[in-house]
Design an enzyme around this catalytic site. Structure first.
Site, PDB file in Angstrom:
ATOM      1  N   CYS A 168       9.341  -2.811 -10.458  1.00  0.00           N
ATOM      2  CA  CYS A 168      10.595  -2.592  -9.725  1.00  0.00           C
ATOM      3  C   CYS A 168      11.606  -3.836 -10.394  1.00  0.00           C
ATOM      4  O   CYS A 168      12.300  -4.286  -9.583  1.00  0.00           O
ATOM      5  CB  CYS A 168      10.622  -2.941  -8.308  1.00  0.00           C
ATOM      6  N   GLY A 211       0.863  -1.372  -0.038  1.00  0.00           N
ATOM      7  CA  GLY A 211      -0.017  -0.092   0.008  1.00  0.00           C
ATOM      8  C   GLY A 211       0.843   1.353  -0.023  1.00  0.00           C
ATOM      9  O   GLY A 211       0.113   2.588   0.222  1.00  0.00           O
TER      10      GLY A 211
END
Ligand SMILES: C[S@@+](CC[C@H](N)C(=O)[O-])C[C@H]1O[C@@H](n2cnc3c(N)ncnc32)[C@H](O)[C@@H]1O
Length: 429
Positions: free
Chosen positions: A361, A249
């Site tokens: 990522c 989150g």
């Protein structure tokens, strides 16, 4: 894994911590996310806090130097012993040359954990390493050969070396403040440098929950690169935003803090529980949905959509050095297929004229540049919305000619996570 008899005090022999480290290393090398699961396992949690911290530090030291350690071990293991013995030698070398444990303690403790038939070998190999210590900082050995070859092909020799050199470096901790810009008081209290975009970088260590402002939800841990994608959506208060693949989150919190009406979706219940905890701590709000992003039966479209897709995560090696050693070449291909499917699902949720940010990522072009190109070829209703220099706090060197971002870990002094980020706009009407 054997626990200390009294879980509140460390075992003076160091044996339980080293035995735990051996299990953690095996888990880290055996499968993706194996280390994360093993760190949360009850047997490890039952250790005294100092033993647990030592076991973790020892595994991280081994993983950050695994390439050079293995290169030094290989010529000394003409007939390779069983994998647990190799792992024990890796841990022994990390104690000797990274943690600088006194040689007699490191060697005795390591030999003591070896199965009887391998004690002589373990002793002989560690003593040989002491006579000819390995070069643990050699960037040409720090990454697995197959990944290093990919990075050289994608980014060139010099950039690949600069990236690989960071594998050995424990990172500073980056925090995203809830208030933008952060108060001067907060950065001073956290002894933090303010990076472009507003990320606070601190060299503090230890339990983050005890740092100033944590309990009040004044900030959350988030790498400087991971904070860029949500900033690029430039949400205005009241806009609707869908954060697909949202847990735990960090990006949801950024979007909610900017005043957006956020729907945070993820398919993992346990990870969403962490997202809910983060919302509660920071006093921010979002609609939380547990669903598969590709099969979510909901007719809504949104002003903006963020897709932080599951990926090989090779850009996060500074905090998760295990990703380098657990990843397999086939992962890149299988994850690429998932990313393409999720990008199409994300695009269906974008309202006419709305924007879509895709990020991973990962340092692997198949998960980044190739995904953006493939999506544009398949989705005629979307165009690239080029990012301008420095936007979102992105390092200048990360801006590509097409206006997407390829952030390499060497693009910030002290390092940063590797990311690929592309912003698209859906044609209006
Ligand atoms: C890179 S992480 C997200 C990190 C998060 N955006 C943040 O900033 O904290 C990827 C997430 O994708 C979720 N995921 C993977 N496949 C999914 C799918 N098909 N539908 C929804 N979520 C999925 C995983 O559970 C994981 O939480």
């Amino acid at each position: 894994m054997s626990a200390s008899p009294d879980p509140s005090s460390p075992d003076p022999s160091g044996r339980p911590a080293r035995a735990a480290a051996l299990e953690l290393l095996a888990a880290a090398l055996s499968r993706r996310a194996g280390l994360e699961a093993a760190l949360a396992a009850p047997a490890l949690q039952a250790l005294a806090p100092r033993d647990r911290a030592f076991a973790r530090a020892l595994v991280m030291a081994s993983l950050r130097h695994l390439g050079p350690i293995d290169a030094a071990l290989q010529p000394r293991l003409a007939k390779p012993p069983p994998e647990p013995v190799v792992n024990l030698l890796r841990l022994g070398a990390a104690q000797l040359f990274v943690l600088k444990t006194p040689p007699h303690a490191a060697v005795d403790a390591t030999v003591g954990l070896a199965p009887k038939p391998f004690r002589g070998l373990t002793n002989a190999v560690l003593r040989a390493l002491l006579r000819a210590p390995p070069d643990l900082a050699d960037p040409d050995r720090l990454a697995p050969a197959w990944l290093y070859a990919r990075w050289r092909a994608a980014y060139g020799e010099a950039a690949a070396r600069a990236v690989a050199a960071l594998i050995a470096e424990p990172p500073a901790t980056d925090l995203t403040p809830r208030e933008d810009p952060p108060s001067c008081g907060l950065s001073a209290e956290l002894e933090a440098e303010v990076l472009p975009g507003g990320t606070l970088r601190t060299t503090r260590s230890g339990d983050v929950a005890a740092w100033p402002g944590f309990a009040q939800g004044a900030w959350w841990v988030q790498d400087a690169s991971a904070a860029v994608p949500a900033r690029l959506l430039a949400v205005r208060p009241g806009e609707t935003v869908l954060d697909l693949c949202a847990a735990p989150g960090g990006k949801t919190l950024q979007l909610a803090a900017a005043g957006a009406v956020v729907t945070a979706l993820d398919r993992s219940g346990p990870r969403l529980a962490r997202l809910a905890e983060n919302l509660a701590r920071t006093g921010l709000a979002a609609e939380v949905v547990e669903a598969d992003a590709a099969a979510w039966a909901d007719p809504r479209t949104f002003d903006a959509v963020l897709l932080d897709a599951p990926c090989s995560a090779t850009g996060t090696f500074r905090r998760h050095p295990d990703v380098l050693w657990a990843a397999r070449p086939s992962d890149v291909a299988s994850l690429s297929a998932v990313q393409a499917r999720l990008l199409e699902a994300a695009a269906r949720r974008v309202a006419p004229g709305g924007r879509l940010v895709y990020c991973v990522c990962s340092l692997e072009p198949e998960e980044g540049e190739a995904q953006a190109a493939g999506f544009l070829a398949r989705a005629p209703g979307f165009a690239l919305d080029p990012v301008s220099a420095g936007q979102g706090g992105a390092p200048a060197a990360s801006l590509r000619p097409d206006g997407t971002l390829r952030i390499l870990p060497c693009h910030r002094p002290g390092g940063t996570d590797g990311f690929y980020i592309a912003r698209f706009r859906r044609t209006p009407g």
